[in-house]
Each structure stands twice: as structure tokens, then as C-alpha cells.
Design an enzyme around this catalytic site. Structure first.
Site, mmCIF file in Angstrom:
data_model
loop_
_atom_site.group_PDB
_atom_site.id
_atom_site.type_symbol
_atom_site.label_atom_id
_atom_site.label_comp_id
_atom_site.label_asym_id
_atom_site.label_seq_id
_atom_site.Cartn_x
_atom_site.Cartn_y
_atom_site.Cartn_z
ATOM 1 N N HIS A 138 -3.345 -32.252 -22.782
ATOM 2 C CA HIS A 138 -2.785 -31.729 -21.531
ATOM 3 C C HIS A 138 -2.509 -30.241 -21.635
ATOM 4 O O HIS A 138 -2.254 -29.708 -22.719
ATOM 5 C CB HIS A 138 -1.554 -32.533 -21.062
ATOM 6 C CG HIS A 138 -0.289 -32.313 -21.837
ATOM 7 N ND1 HIS A 138 0.705 -33.264 -21.916
ATOM 8 C CD2 HIS A 138 0.169 -31.248 -22.556
ATOM 9 C CE1 HIS A 138 1.711 -32.790 -22.632
ATOM 10 N NE2 HIS A 138 1.416 -31.574 -23.027
ATOM 11 N N GLU A 143 -1.978 -34.283 -17.276
ATOM 12 C CA GLU A 143 -2.323 -35.329 -18.234
ATOM 13 C C GLU A 143 -3.783 -35.766 -18.056
ATOM 14 O O GLU A 143 -4.378 -35.510 -16.998
ATOM 15 C CB GLU A 143 -1.397 -36.538 -17.997
ATOM 16 C CG GLU A 143 0.099 -36.226 -18.136
ATOM 17 C CD GLU A 143 0.576 -36.097 -19.574
ATOM 18 O OE1 GLU A 143 -0.133 -35.525 -20.411
ATOM 19 O OE2 GLU A 143 1.688 -36.575 -19.862
HETATM 20 P P1 PGA Z 1 4.345 -28.335 -28.262
HETATM 21 O O1 PGA Z 1 3.855 -28.836 -26.840
HETATM 22 O O2 PGA Z 1 4.234 -26.837 -28.228
HETATM 23 O O3 PGA Z 1 5.784 -28.795 -28.341
HETATM 24 O O4 PGA Z 1 3.445 -28.949 -29.269
HETATM 25 C C1 PGA Z 1 2.647 -28.374 -26.345
HETATM 26 C C2 PGA Z 1 2.353 -29.035 -25.026
HETATM 27 O O5 PGA Z 1 2.778 -30.189 -24.827
HETATM 28 O O6 PGA Z 1 1.691 -28.408 -24.180
#
Ligand code: PGA
Length: 243
Positions: A138, A143
């Protein structure tokens, strides 16, 4: 697409801050599209340092964030509004009225999403959009799906996202299962895109997104069609690229 491979998270954060700082120097009144999550925390920390120690000014910068949890108030410390203030806005010379996120408590979701899209248009579009990537591919909270979305909308979070983000909440059932997010179109209309990825949990999806088919089942794969994308990723996230 440029891929900048770095040794570790510290260097990743500095390289990302270099690119954002360059955008701000080039156009002090630029519109930055911002992201939350663990990945950009070091980048924001470095931007705060440059603001406080090196005079990098955000006084004319405007910001729009990718997304916000639906149902969380701005003073909830899990809201992205709270995150942005905690990590960046409260520590730099930005005007709070120039910072924008969807309102998680908006009474009418559709009106809120349309207003957010109009706001981006009124600001003249995004000059530089910062992105992380979810383990399921995503970007923002877009999603995996059957088709690419265009504009800001309400989304039901998938189990993969809930699993990844539940750690920020007291328990999984306290985590909102819906969010407002810019659409894939909103993101792709940004003039430049900067995607950050670190750690081995991102290796498989980064390879799929950047070298696999362009498909809404891997939302980040659409970035292959954007004319100005820079990826800053560490060795672990790029581990499958040489194979
Ligand atoms: P994260 O999340 O930086 O906490 O890995 C990235 C995202 O979900 O886009």
C-alpha cells in the site's frame, strides 16, 4: 526511476532530508505531501535539526498528509495529526494553518474527502510527495484492490495493515479499521515522488512493486508509470534486487 541504495537507516534519513530540503530551497512556498509511519521518523528528525541548526526554513511551506484514521480525534496520540506535530510541525517554523490532514472525526466522510481533494487543487498540486510502502504494497492507505482509486476516499484497512500498526494501539480492537486516504490518482499527480523503504520486511514487496507487473493488487507498482520517482532504500530492503 532513480534508486539510491544506502547502508543504513541513518543515511537513508539524511538522503531523504537532502531531497526534501532541496525542494524547499528551490521553491520556498512548495507543497509537500507528507507520510507517517516508522520509516520517515528519522527524516523528520533530520529536517528539524536542519531547521534549528542550519536555517532551513519552512515558513512558506504548505503540507498535505496522505491519510488519517477515521474515528480518531486530532488530540488522540495515535492520530496522524498528533504524529505530525510530534515529529515535525511543533519543532519547525511552519505555520500551523499551512499544514493539512483529513479530519478523522469529519461527520460526513464524502464531503471531507471531496474537500481534501479540492484543497490539494487549490494549493496548486503537490510538488514533492513523500511515501513509505506497506508490507502489502500500500501507499498512503491505498490497500491492494481490484482497481486503482483516483481521489481521496474512505478505505477499510486490510488485516496486513492492522497487524503492522496494531502495535501503536493498546489492543487491536482499539485500532480504527477505517481511514481516509489520498487516492492513487492524488499521489500520482504529485510532480515528484520520494519513496523510502528500510529493513528486510520490505524486501519482497519492494521487488514486486518496482519490477513486477503494474497492478492494483500491488498499489505501489503504479509508481513505475510516474515520470519522477526517487527511491531511497537500505541494503536490506533492496536485498532481492540483485537476485
Ligand atoms: P512503516 O509504514 O513506515 O511504519 O513501515 C509504511 C506504510 O505503511 O506505508
Amino acid at each position: 526511476m532513480r534508486i539510491i541504495k544506502v547502508d543504513n537507516y541513518n543515511v537513508l534519513s539524511k538522503r531523504a532530508a537532502d531531497i526534501i530540503a532541496a525542494q524547499v530551497l528551490l521553491k520556498p512556498s512548495c507543497v509537500l505531501g507528507l507520510a507517517t509511519g516508522a520509516t520517515p521518523e528519522g527524516t523528520y528528525q533530520e529536517l528539524v535539526r536542519r531547521n534549528q541548526e542550519e536555517g532551513l526554513s519552512f515558513s512558506e511551506v504548505k503540507t498535505v498528509n496522505l491519510d488519517e484514521y477515521k474515528g480518531l480525534s486530532r488530540d488522540s496520540n495515535q492520530s496522524y495529526y498528533y504524529y505530525m506535530n510530534q515529529h515535525l510541525f511543533s519543532h519547525v517554523d511552519i505555520s500551523k494553518e499551512n499544514t493539512h490532514l483529513p479530519d478523522g472525526l469529519a461527520e460526513n466522510a464524502q464531503v471531507e474527502c471531496e474537500a481534501y481533494e479540492q484543497l490539494m487543487n487549490r494549493l496548486g498540486g503537490i510538488d514533492l510527495q513523500l511515501l513509505g510502502i506497506g508490507r502489502n504494497g500500500h501507499i498512503g492507505f491505498n490497500e491492494p484492490d481490484e482497481s486503482f482509486t483516483n481521489t481521496t476516499h474512505t478505505v477499510a484497512l486490510t488485516q496486513s495493515t492492522i497487524d503492522a500498526n496494531a502495535k501503536y494501539f493498546e489492543s487491536e480492537d482499539k485500532m480504527p479499521h477505517f481511514a481516509f486516504t489520498m487516492g492513487i490518482g492524488s499521489i500520482m499527480r504529485a510532480r515528484k515522488i520520494l519513496l523510502l523503504a528500510n529493513g528486510d520486511t520490505k524486501a519482497q514487496i519492494l521487488k514486486e512493486a518496482l519490477t513486477g507487473p503494474v497492478t492494483p493488487k500491488v498499489p505501489a507498482s503504479i509508481l513505475q508509470l510516474h515520470p519522477d520517482v526517487t527511491i531511497v532504500a537500505d541494503i536490506q530492503a533492496l536485498a532481492l534486487f540483485d537476485k
